[in-house]
Design a protein around this motif. Structure first.
Motif, PDB file in Angstrom:
ATOM      1  N   ARG A  62      -5.006  -3.921   4.982  1.00 19.52           N
ATOM      2  CA  ARG A  62      -4.990  -2.478   5.156  1.00 19.52           C
ATOM      3  C   ARG A  62      -5.793  -2.037   6.375  1.00 19.52           C
TER       4      ARG A  62
ATOM      5  N   SER B 115       0.848  -1.175   0.000  1.00 19.34           N
ATOM      6  CA  SER B 115       0.000   0.000   0.000  1.00 19.34           C
ATOM      7  C   SER B 115       0.891   1.234   0.000  1.00 19.34           C
TER       8      SER B 115
ATOM      9  N   GLN C 165      -6.289   3.604   4.639  1.00 18.64           N
ATOM     10  CA  GLN C 165      -5.351   3.532   3.534  1.00 18.64           C
ATOM     11  C   GLN C 165      -4.818   4.885   3.086  1.00 18.64           C
TER      12      GLN C 165
END
Length: 403
Positions: free
Chosen positions: A332, A307, A371
């Protein structure tokens, strides 16, 4: 018989022994829980990273009428207020019609309604992608991509399209009041991706990480602090190539331009890269001359679920990194703040949110969790902008005197 062509990747250790043990134990405990392994201590799968629950505030809560995809957060401070921009689409990620909005706040707690920065065009197949914000004097700048001719991916990656078939134009937008925006400069640079706010180097030059059209990492480096000037594209050495990647070879892949950086006390720039090859570790490049030349991409032992992360420096001199710092692939929901005293070794980590988040609305390439952080250091307050499930937009506030 010819010898096989073996690619040797350089590794670099960026964790203290204490952090290495913490990362290992957290991963082990998480895998125990997944496998249903019974433990006498009643471990419930939360891992061993200590919890620091940051103060959380909503910036934008979505609905089907407002567009259920909201992502690519970018946060800056300008004219005494915090300004938070993001991309919005009715259902899917990077779909025709995707557009960019912005909101502002005096305290990071109460936020204005969303303001349109740049619209997409669903009927004509055009979308916008936010590449970052930058505040200079009386002007707030937004770096926004215009994309056409989408061809959705045929390979199992977190990419909404085959990059070779997409028309991309990187434009510079500007506003004097944050409410009214104009397209200031078309195609300010010819690159594939830029996803983080450009920042100033110690030498006073504006710099932002990018990925070129062949998937190789690099930076754009402006002559000074004025984004209206033409930047130089500087490539970073890299062994991989796009043909190998799409053929399925593991070369270490950094296709999104998702990188973040800070400068240490010796004026060395540390730039951390999301690795698309599934290693669950960040890549790293170093520069000792203000971003003009770089090392090859090395693989660190800093965990990342695959990510985007954000790194910087606190007002007390410590270095930080915020992101999904776990070796659990695509997890996440684990959202953490990591700290380093010298910028070379991270020695602390805190989980910032205890409870997991789950999507309320389905959409192409959406994912559960917290995120894509974008941070502002404001005195002893660290403001962390992020998206929730790629649906809602939120800000977390950390009192850095407490960690």
């Amino acid at each position: 018989m010819s010898k096989p062509d073996i690619y040797q990747r350089t590794m670099i250790d960026v964790l203290t022994p204490r952090m290495k043990k913490l990362v290992k134990d957290h991963f082990t405990m998480h895998q125990f829980a997944i496998c249903g392994c019974t433990r006498e201590d009643g471990f419930a799968g939360q891992g061993v990273v200590p919890l620091y629950e940051m103060e959380r505030h909503d910036v934008f809560k979505t609905s089907t009428d407002l567009g259920t995809y909201n992502h690519h957060p970018n946060l800056v401070k300008w004219k005494g207020e915090y300004w938070f921009a993001w991309d919005n689409c009715m259902v899917n990620e990077e779909w025709p019609g995707q557009r960019t909005f912005i909101s502002h706040s005096t305290d990071g707690v109460a936020w204005s309604g969303r303001i349109l920065v740049a619209d997409g065009d669903a009927k004509r197949g055009m979308l916008r992608n936010l590449g970052g914000l930058y505040a200079r004097g009386d002007t707030l700048y937004a770096f926004i991509q215009e994309k056409w001719d989408l061809a959705h991916a045929t390979h199992p990656e977190m990419s909404a399209h085959d990059n070779s078939k997409v028309s991309v134009r990187n434009d510079l937008w500007a506003s004097r009041d944050g409410e009214n925006w104009e397209l200031l400069k078309r195609k300010y640079v010819d690159v594939r991706w830029m996803f983080e706010n450009p920042r100033l180097t110690s030498g006073g030059r504006l710099m932002g990480p990018i990925t070129d059209h062949d998937g190789a990492p690099g930076v754009v480096l402006w002559p000074g602090d004025d984004p209206e000037e033409t930047p130089e594209v500087i490539h970073q050495p890299w062994h991989g190539n796009r043909d190998d990647y799409f053929a399925g070879h593991d070369e270490g892949r950094f296709i999104y331009g998702e990188a973040t950086w800070y400068t240490d006390d010796e004026d060395r720039i540390w730039m951390y890269w999301r690795d698309e090859s599934g290693s669950t570790y960040l890549g790293l490049t170093l520069s000792e001359d203000g971003g003009r030349t770089w090392t090859e991409v090395m693989r660190t032992n800093f965990p990342d679920s695959k990510s985007r992360t954000f790194a910087g420096r606190l007002c007390d001199g410590r270095f930080f990194q915020v992101g999904n710092a776990t070796r659990v692939y695509m997890d996440r929901n684990f959202f953490a703040l990591s700290l380093s005293d010298d910028g070379a070794r991270f020695n602390k980590m805190y989980q910032l949110i205890k409870e997991p988040a789950y999507q309320r609305f389905q959409g192409h390439l959406k994912a559960h969790g917290y995120q894509y952080p974008s941070c502002v250091v404001d005195g002893h307050r660290l403001l962390i902008g992020y998206s929730v499930n790629k649906e809602d937009i939120a800000v977390g506030i950390v009192d850095t005197t407490e960690i």
